[in-house]
Every structure is written in structure tokens, then in C-alpha cells.
Design a protein around this motif. Sequence first.
Motif, short mmCIF file in Angstrom:
data_model
loop_
_atom_site.label_atom_id
_atom_site.label_comp_id
_atom_site.label_asym_id
_atom_site.label_seq_id
_atom_site.Cartn_x
_atom_site.Cartn_y
_atom_site.Cartn_z
N ASN A 81 0.83 -1.21 0.00
CA ASN A 81 0.00 0.00 0.00
C ASN A 81 0.86 1.26 0.00
O ASN A 81 0.54 2.24 -0.67
CB ASN A 81 -0.95 0.00 1.19
CG ASN A 81 -2.10 -0.96 1.01
OD1 ASN A 81 -2.43 -1.31 -0.12
ND2 ASN A 81 -2.68 -1.41 2.10
N LYS A 84 2.16 1.81 -3.46
CA LYS A 84 1.14 2.33 -4.35
C LYS A 84 0.94 3.83 -4.13
O LYS A 84 0.76 4.59 -5.07
CB LYS A 84 -0.18 1.60 -4.13
CG LYS A 84 -0.23 0.23 -4.71
CD LYS A 84 -1.60 -0.39 -4.49
CE LYS A 84 -1.65 -1.78 -5.04
NZ LYS A 84 -2.96 -2.40 -4.80
N ARG A 85 0.99 4.28 -2.87
CA ARG A 85 0.80 5.69 -2.58
C ARG A 85 1.98 6.52 -3.06
O ARG A 85 1.83 7.64 -3.50
CB ARG A 85 0.63 5.90 -1.08
CG ARG A 85 -0.81 5.82 -0.66
CD ARG A 85 -0.98 6.22 0.78
NE ARG A 85 -1.14 4.97 1.52
CZ ARG A 85 -0.68 4.74 2.73
NH1 ARG A 85 -0.01 5.65 3.36
NH2 ARG A 85 -0.89 3.60 3.31
N ASP A 89 1.54 9.26 -10.41
CA ASP A 89 0.33 8.96 -11.16
C ASP A 89 0.62 8.90 -12.65
O ASP A 89 0.09 8.05 -13.37
CB ASP A 89 -0.74 10.02 -10.88
CG ASP A 89 -1.29 9.88 -9.47
OD1 ASP A 89 -1.79 10.87 -8.95
OD2 ASP A 89 -1.22 8.76 -8.92
#
Length: 93
Positions: A81, A84-85, A89
Motif C-alpha cells: 500500500n 502504491k501511494r 500517477d
Amino acid sequence: MPNTDVSIIQQLLPLAERYGLAVVLSFILLLIVGIIIRMIIRGDLVPRSLLDRAEEDRDRLQSILDKERESFMTPLLEVVNNLKRNAPDNKEG
């Protein structure tokens, strides 16, 4: 009982002479294997109490493994997690 065995053998001997001994013996073996498989499926060979105890042991051990797996996977899930953060983007390369 011995008379029945003798009569069965007397019935099988003409078949063995006509079709061959190997065919008759393989047919008899096939019947015996079928009966054993049926007994296994119905639970006649394994007492129900032993089967129930084995299933309870399996369930208990599975719950222990699930707890260990959960404690191991929680930190790994946090790392994934966090990755992913932190990932950008837009993926221009």
C-alpha cells in the motif's frame, strides 16, 4: 458355506475354459476393486468417528495456519500500500 464356494467355482470354470482364465480373473478383480471403491465412498472402511476427528483436526490446523498467515501478510500488505501511494500517477518514461 463351502458348498456355495464350490458351486461358484463350478460356474466359473466353464467360463474360464471358454474365455480364458486371465479374462475371468481380471473381471473378478474389477468387481472386487469396484466393491472396495464403493465401500470407501460410503465410509464403510473408515469409521465415522475417525473421519470426524480427522476433519476437526484439519479445521483446527487450518485456523492456526490462517492466523499465522494473517500475521505474516499484514506487514507485507502495508508495504504494498505504501508503494502504491508513493508511485507517481503519470508514468512518463
